[in-house]
Design a protein around this motif. Sequence first.
Motif, mmCIF file in Angstrom:
data_model
loop_
_atom_site.group_PDB
_atom_site.id
_atom_site.type_symbol
_atom_site.label_atom_id
_atom_site.label_comp_id
_atom_site.label_asym_id
_atom_site.label_seq_id
_atom_site.Cartn_x
_atom_site.Cartn_y
_atom_site.Cartn_z
ATOM 1 N N GLU A 124 0.813 -1.210 0.000
ATOM 2 C CA GLU A 124 0.000 0.000 0.000
ATOM 3 C C GLU A 124 0.851 1.267 0.000
ATOM 4 N N PRO A 125 0.360 2.320 -0.671
ATOM 5 C CA PRO A 125 1.060 3.606 -0.629
ATOM 6 C C PRO A 125 1.208 4.112 0.799
ATOM 7 N N VAL A 132 -0.062 11.449 -1.411
ATOM 8 C CA VAL A 132 -0.928 10.660 -0.524
ATOM 9 C C VAL A 132 -1.005 11.372 0.822
ATOM 10 N N ILE A 133 -2.216 11.792 1.187
ATOM 11 C CA ILE A 133 -2.434 12.502 2.449
ATOM 12 C C ILE A 133 -3.216 11.644 3.440
ATOM 13 N N GLY A 134 -4.303 11.028 2.978
ATOM 14 C CA GLY A 134 -5.148 10.238 3.857
ATOM 15 C C GLY A 134 -5.107 8.766 3.507
ATOM 16 N N LEU A 135 -4.974 7.918 4.545
ATOM 17 C CA LEU A 135 -4.942 6.466 4.368
ATOM 18 C C LEU A 135 -6.332 5.888 4.662
ATOM 19 N N PRO A 136 -6.566 4.632 4.302
ATOM 20 C CA PRO A 136 -7.871 4.025 4.584
ATOM 21 C C PRO A 136 -8.241 4.145 6.067
ATOM 22 N N GLY A 188 -8.465 30.163 0.485
ATOM 23 C CA GLY A 188 -8.658 29.771 -0.908
ATOM 24 C C GLY A 188 -9.916 28.937 -1.087
ATOM 25 N N PRO A 189 -10.211 28.544 -2.329
ATOM 26 C CA PRO A 189 -11.466 27.839 -2.619
ATOM 27 C C PRO A 189 -11.602 26.486 -1.925
ATOM 28 N N TRP A 190 -10.496 25.826 -1.577
ATOM 29 C CA TRP A 190 -10.576 24.526 -0.908
ATOM 30 C C TRP A 190 -9.897 24.554 0.455
ATOM 31 N N ASP A 191 -9.843 25.749 1.076
ATOM 32 C CA ASP A 191 -9.214 25.868 2.394
ATOM 33 C C ASP A 191 -10.184 25.624 3.540
ATOM 34 N N ASN A 192 -11.452 25.447 3.217
ATOM 35 C CA ASN A 192 -12.460 25.033 4.192
ATOM 36 C C ASN A 192 -13.326 23.966 3.538
ATOM 37 N N THR A 193 -13.284 22.773 4.089
ATOM 38 C CA THR A 193 -13.968 21.634 3.460
ATOM 39 C C THR A 193 -14.808 20.882 4.482
ATOM 40 N N PRO A 194 -15.665 19.996 4.000
ATOM 41 C CA PRO A 194 -16.337 19.069 4.919
ATOM 42 C C PRO A 194 -15.321 18.103 5.516
ATOM 43 N N LEU A 195 -15.765 17.310 6.459
ATOM 44 C CA LEU A 195 -14.941 16.251 7.021
ATOM 45 C C LEU A 195 -15.055 15.031 6.122
ATOM 46 N N TYR A 196 -13.922 14.561 5.604
ATOM 47 C CA TYR A 196 -13.909 13.396 4.722
ATOM 48 C C TYR A 196 -13.504 12.161 5.522
ATOM 49 N N LYS A 197 -14.215 11.073 5.322
ATOM 50 C CA LYS A 197 -13.865 9.785 5.921
ATOM 51 C C LYS A 197 -13.401 8.876 4.798
ATOM 52 N N VAL A 198 -12.108 8.505 4.813
ATOM 53 C CA VAL A 198 -11.534 7.723 3.722
ATOM 54 C C VAL A 198 -12.008 6.271 3.839
ATOM 55 N N PRO A 199 -12.682 5.753 2.806
ATOM 56 C CA PRO A 199 -13.171 4.361 2.868
ATOM 57 C C PRO A 199 -12.014 3.359 2.852
ATOM 58 N N GLU A 200 -12.295 2.162 3.317
ATOM 59 C CA GLU A 200 -11.303 1.094 3.226
ATOM 60 C C GLU A 200 -10.952 0.840 1.759
ATOM 61 N N GLY A 201 -9.682 0.577 1.499
ATOM 62 C CA GLY A 201 -9.243 0.309 0.135
ATOM 63 C C GLY A 201 -9.113 1.548 -0.722
ATOM 64 N N HIS A 202 -9.184 2.751 -0.097
ATOM 65 C CA HIS A 202 -9.085 4.008 -0.836
ATOM 66 C C HIS A 202 -8.085 4.935 -0.150
ATOM 67 N N PHE A 203 -7.695 5.993 -0.897
ATOM 68 C CA PHE A 203 -6.714 6.950 -0.385
ATOM 69 C C PHE A 203 -7.169 8.364 -0.727
ATOM 70 N N PHE A 204 -6.713 9.321 0.092
ATOM 71 C CA PHE A 204 -7.048 10.729 -0.102
ATOM 72 C C PHE A 204 -5.812 11.436 -0.629
ATOM 73 N N PHE A 256 -12.153 10.028 -3.565
ATOM 74 C CA PHE A 256 -11.277 9.001 -3.009
ATOM 75 C C PHE A 256 -10.727 8.115 -4.133
ATOM 76 N N VAL A 257 -9.457 7.750 -4.019
ATOM 77 C CA VAL A 257 -8.800 6.978 -5.074
ATOM 78 C C VAL A 257 -8.658 5.522 -4.637
ATOM 79 N N PRO A 258 -9.245 4.583 -5.385
ATOM 80 C CA PRO A 258 -9.097 3.164 -5.036
ATOM 81 C C PRO A 258 -7.645 2.704 -5.158
ATOM 82 N N TYR A 259 -7.265 1.808 -4.278
ATOM 83 C CA TYR A 259 -5.907 1.239 -4.302
ATOM 84 C C TYR A 259 -5.591 0.656 -5.678
ATOM 85 N N GLU A 260 -6.577 0.052 -6.305
ATOM 86 C CA GLU A 260 -6.380 -0.578 -7.614
ATOM 87 C C GLU A 260 -5.940 0.425 -8.673
ATOM 88 N N ASN A 261 -6.312 1.702 -8.499
ATOM 89 C CA ASN A 261 -6.052 2.708 -9.523
ATOM 90 C C ASN A 261 -4.628 3.256 -9.519
#
Length: 263
Positions: A95-96, A118-122, A185-201, A221-226
């Motif tokens: 895994e990354p 890669v910032i967020g792990l599953p 900036g436009p993405w300096d305030n965001t919702p809370l993201y929960k990274v699903p299993e098998g995916h990365f942020f 979210f980016v699947p590990y397979e990708n």
Amino acid sequence: MERSGVEPDKAGSVSVKAKREGGFFDTVKLVTQALLIALVVRSLLFQPFNIPSGSLIPTLLIGDYLFVSKYAYGYSRYSFPFGLPPFDGRILGTEPKRGDVAVFKLPKDDSTDYIKRVIGLPGDTVQMIDGRLFINGKIVARERIGNYRDDEDTAPGTGPEIPMYREILPGGVSHVVIERYGDQGPWDNTPLYKVPEGHFFMMGDNRDNSADSRDMNTVGFVPYENFVGRAEVLFFSIDGAPAWQFWKWPNAVRWDRLFSRVH
């Protein structure tokens, strides 16, 4: 005597023809072998990519050329040209890691190559609040290290100076980010993201100019397979000119970036 006078000519003709045919087939064989070796290297070991956008400035610049290790995360169908052979999941997978700069196939179309960090792990939570990155509810440390001069749309040395920070991710990996519009900036305030299993942020280091996992409609979210592979080393870098214009190399090549590692 007539027969003996003809036969050497025929033999000589056949010999020349055989040599020509042998030389042609030897050339075809050599080219085929070279192509097969190149295919194996590209599919299993390293693949070259160039950087067409500034989403990872200052880590990667427009005009950078780099090698991506295909074996770093194992192999999926996206590791091979045209998605062949077709199979699901990964083989020999690793895994990354947080902080890796990685190439992946855009989940929305499974064909476009993107490169981000890669910032967020599953299982992680990720959020931006007033320009600050939070992972699992804790603010990520950062320190101001100066300004980055953005000459992308101006003459050299005349572009705006952008705040530049060193950010230290959980686990100790540090990297440099820029905030083009400060912390609002436009993405300096965001919702809370929960990274699903098998995916990365995934996020860009050019925080206010990056289409990344913060935008669920574009990347998400980016699947590990990708994942295609991990960025390893810059082998070429040129500013303001295509690589094939070799006569511009003396002034356009960023010589100090050649053969530097990506981190």
